[in-house]
Write a protein that holds these residues in place. Structure first.
Motif, PDB file in Angstrom:
ATOM      1  N   GLU A   1       0.864  -1.183   0.000  1.00  0.00           N
ATOM      2  CA  GLU A   1       0.000   0.000   0.000  1.00  0.00           C
ATOM      3  C   GLU A   1       0.901   1.234   0.000  1.00  0.00           C
ATOM      4  O   GLU A   1       1.359   1.669   1.060  1.00  0.00           O
ATOM      5  N   PRO A   2       1.164   1.809  -1.179  1.00  0.00           N
ATOM      6  CA  PRO A   2       2.166   2.877  -1.278  1.00  0.00           C
ATOM      7  C   PRO A   2       1.901   4.093  -0.407  1.00  0.00           C
ATOM      8  O   PRO A   2       2.853   4.730   0.060  1.00  0.00           O
ATOM      9  N   ASP A   3       0.643   4.424  -0.158  1.00  0.00           N
ATOM     10  CA  ASP A   3       0.375   5.656   0.588  1.00  0.00           C
ATOM     11  C   ASP A   3       0.798   5.556   2.051  1.00  0.00           C
ATOM     12  O   ASP A   3       0.879   6.562   2.754  1.00  0.00           O
ATOM     13  N   ILE A   4       1.090   4.353   2.523  1.00  0.00           N
ATOM     14  CA  ILE A   4       1.501   4.185   3.916  1.00  0.00           C
ATOM     15  C   ILE A   4       2.882   4.774   4.164  1.00  0.00           C
ATOM     16  O   ILE A   4       3.142   5.399   5.201  1.00  0.00           O
ATOM     17  N   TYR A   5       3.801   4.593   3.212  1.00  0.00           N
ATOM     18  CA  TYR A   5       5.216   4.780   3.516  1.00  0.00           C
ATOM     19  C   TYR A   5       5.749   6.172   3.227  1.00  0.00           C
ATOM     20  O   TYR A   5       6.860   6.501   3.645  1.00  0.00           O
ATOM     21  N   GLY A   6       4.978   7.000   2.535  1.00  0.00           N
ATOM     22  CA  GLY A   6       5.448   8.349   2.256  1.00  0.00           C
ATOM     23  C   GLY A   6       5.717   9.150   3.508  1.00  0.00           C
ATOM     24  O   GLY A   6       6.688   9.920   3.575  1.00  0.00           O
ATOM     25  N   ARG A   7       4.884   8.947   4.522  1.00  0.00           N
ATOM     26  CA  ARG A   7       5.075   9.748   5.735  1.00  0.00           C
ATOM     27  C   ARG A   7       6.313   9.340   6.513  1.00  0.00           C
ATOM     28  O   ARG A   7       6.726  10.050   7.438  1.00  0.00           O
ATOM     29  N   PHE A   8       6.912   8.211   6.126  1.00  0.00           N
ATOM     30  CA  PHE A   8       8.153   7.786   6.769  1.00  0.00           C
ATOM     31  C   PHE A   8       9.365   8.069   5.889  1.00  0.00           C
ATOM     32  O   PHE A   8      10.465   7.613   6.188  1.00  0.00           O
ATOM     33  N   GLY A   9       9.162   8.820   4.808  1.00  0.00           N
ATOM     34  CA  GLY A   9      10.278   9.268   3.984  1.00  0.00           C
ATOM     35  C   GLY A   9      10.623   8.397   2.797  1.00  0.00           C
ATOM     36  O   GLY A   9      11.625   8.634   2.121  1.00  0.00           O
ATOM     37  N   TYR A  10       9.803   7.376   2.503  1.00  0.00           N
ATOM     38  CA  TYR A  10      10.057   6.506   1.360  1.00  0.00           C
ATOM     39  C   TYR A  10       9.395   7.084   0.109  1.00  0.00           C
ATOM     40  O   TYR A  10       8.330   7.707   0.183  1.00  0.00           O
ATOM     41  N   ALA A  11      10.017   6.835  -1.050  1.00  0.00           N
ATOM     42  CA  ALA A  11       9.452   7.274  -2.319  1.00  0.00           C
ATOM     43  C   ALA A  11       9.768   6.246  -3.402  1.00  0.00           C
ATOM     44  O   ALA A  11      10.830   5.595  -3.360  1.00  0.00           O
ATOM     45  N   ALA A  12       8.862   6.095  -4.357  1.00  0.00           N
ATOM     46  CA  ALA A  12       9.090   5.182  -5.473  1.00  0.00           C
ATOM     47  C   ALA A  12      10.261   5.683  -6.303  1.00  0.00           C
ATOM     48  O   ALA A  12      10.245   6.795  -6.821  1.00  0.00           O
TER      49      ALA A  12
END
Length: 416
Positions: free
Chosen positions: A126-137
């Motif tokens: 679920e990509p929208d989970i990890y953006g807030r932890f600084g991850y990006a595709a």
């Protein structure tokens, strides 16, 4: 329960070997409860790095899981950089919205920093989970369903010099791994395969085939040397007008264009099949420019490897840049505040340095934008157009965008 009768706080701790089965069962349930073969389960148990895996326990039951494999990931320039391969992240449905995921992400990134690994990488269910932890595709992949009954494949000179032969997958494993190892430095995003990981490509439980054949393998040879391989299954099929079987490609690797083309031509020409189904291929793979009709291949793009810069300075120093660059980034990083501030990147195709500076910033962005551009597959220019990068010095955006680019698209060859 606590001694006063109130509920005790969940316990986040490093996984112990005797806890693995319950931990893994909880993970499988969180991902839908699919049953795995004993072979696959056993392999994941062997690959588990217990001292890098975490579990959350509440009143004796496992309610959260997370892990970090010790990987090395290729970056632009060919270096294999230490990276934590974040995996097996789950929270039990009974314990949602209690901060467990955030606490595991916090602990993981603190650990990764302490281990001295400048990168963390993952694949996101679920990509929208990890953006807030600084991850990006940072890399993307191509899937396709190629109508091999109507699409022709043109091949480059030298393809006819390559011989393709059948081989039992396990018997040629070492030769195939040697091909893979030679390809790793050539393309950013690839994983330097650690011992045991080569067995992933041989997993072949009947339950996972879904009606397709057992795993098949061919190797491509030139002058007696193995220069490529493909692993695949065939799903037989018959329609009103006759055969319409499907070839399902699992893995394909060639050392050069002719070896690649020989393997693709073989797959296009398999008897009693009319469709070649591929997934997880490099976004710039040559077959897309060798087919006679790309529309009948139904190509589709999706996100693949997500990157997180755990140490901005070390990460940007580890890669090279395709033209000279001298730019100061003002970096925002709420979750890992040690990355906050201004960083001066200087480098070229031979090497780079990234150090803290008090000089005026040329570009302002968050650590996510740096992560997206890190492997060379995402340009800083469209990120700026999207409002996520601010140019503070005229010309700095174009300079950095070109420098961060790459000759080949980054690619994640398999999941973890």
């Amino acid at each position: 329960m606590a001694t006063d009768g109130t509920a005790s706080a969940p316990d986040l701790r490093v996984l112990q070997p005797d806890e693995w089965d319950e931990w893994y069962d909880n993970l499988l349930r969180a991902f839908g409860g699919a049953v795995e073969s004993a072979e696959e389960r056993g392999l994941w148990r062997e690959l588990s790095a217990y001292d890098r895996f975490l579990g959350v326990w509440d009143e004796g039951a496992c309610v959260g899981t997370a892990g970090a494999f010790p990987f090395r990931v290729t970056v632009p320039g060919g270096a294999a950089v230490p990276a934590a391969g974040i995996t097996a992240v789950s929270v039990a449905a009974t314990h949602r919205r209690r901060g467990l995921l955030t606490s595991m992400m916090r602990r993981q990134l603190d650990d990764v920093r302490a281990w001295g690994e400048p990168l963390a990488v993952l694949t996101a269910s679920e990509p929208d989970i990890y953006g807030r932890f600084g991850y990006a595709a940072a890399s993307f992949q191509i899937g396709a369903e190629i109508d091999t009954a109507r699409v022709r494949l043109s091949v480059p000179a030298g393809t006819d010099d390559v011989r393709v032969r059948y081989a039992p997958p396990a018997e040629v494993l070492q030769a195939c791994e040697a091909v893979y190892a030679r390809l790793v430095p050539r393309r950013p995003g690839m994983l330097l395969r650690q011992p045991g990981w080569e067995r992933l490509g041989l997993l072949d439980s009947e339950s996972a085939r879904g009606g397709a054949s057992p795993l098949q393998c061919v190797v491509a040879e030139r002058g007696g040397e193995v220069v490529g391989y493909a692993r695949y299954r065939v799903r037989p099929g018959w329609g009103p007008s006759g055969h319409d079987g499907t070839v399902e490609l699992g893995e394909l690797a060639g050392l050069d264009g002719a070896a690649d083309a020989a393997l693709w031509r073989f797959l296009f020409g398999l008897d009693l099949t009319t469709t070649l189904r591929v997934q997880g291929r490099p976004a710039d793979e040559a077959w897309q420019y060798q087919v006679s009709d790309i529309r009948r291949c139904l190509p589709r793009v999706r996100d693949a490897l997500y990157v997180r810069l755990v140490d901005v300075g070390a990460a940007l120093t580890a890669r090279t840049y395709q033209c000279p660059v001298d730019v100061v980034f003002a970096v925002e990083d709420d979750f890992c505040p040690w990355n906050e501030g201004r960083w001066r990147l200087t480098g070229d195709a031979k090497g780079a340095s990234c150090e803290r500076t008090s000089d005026a910033a040329d570009l302002a962005l968050s650590v996510r934008e740096l992560a997206a551009a890190y492997l060379g597959g995402v340009s800083l220019a469209p990120l700026a157009a999207a409002g996520r990068v601010r140019e503070l010095r005229p010309g700095a955006l174009a300079e950095a965008a070109v420098a961060f680019g790459g000759a080949v698209a980054p690619w994640l060859p398999h999941g973890f």
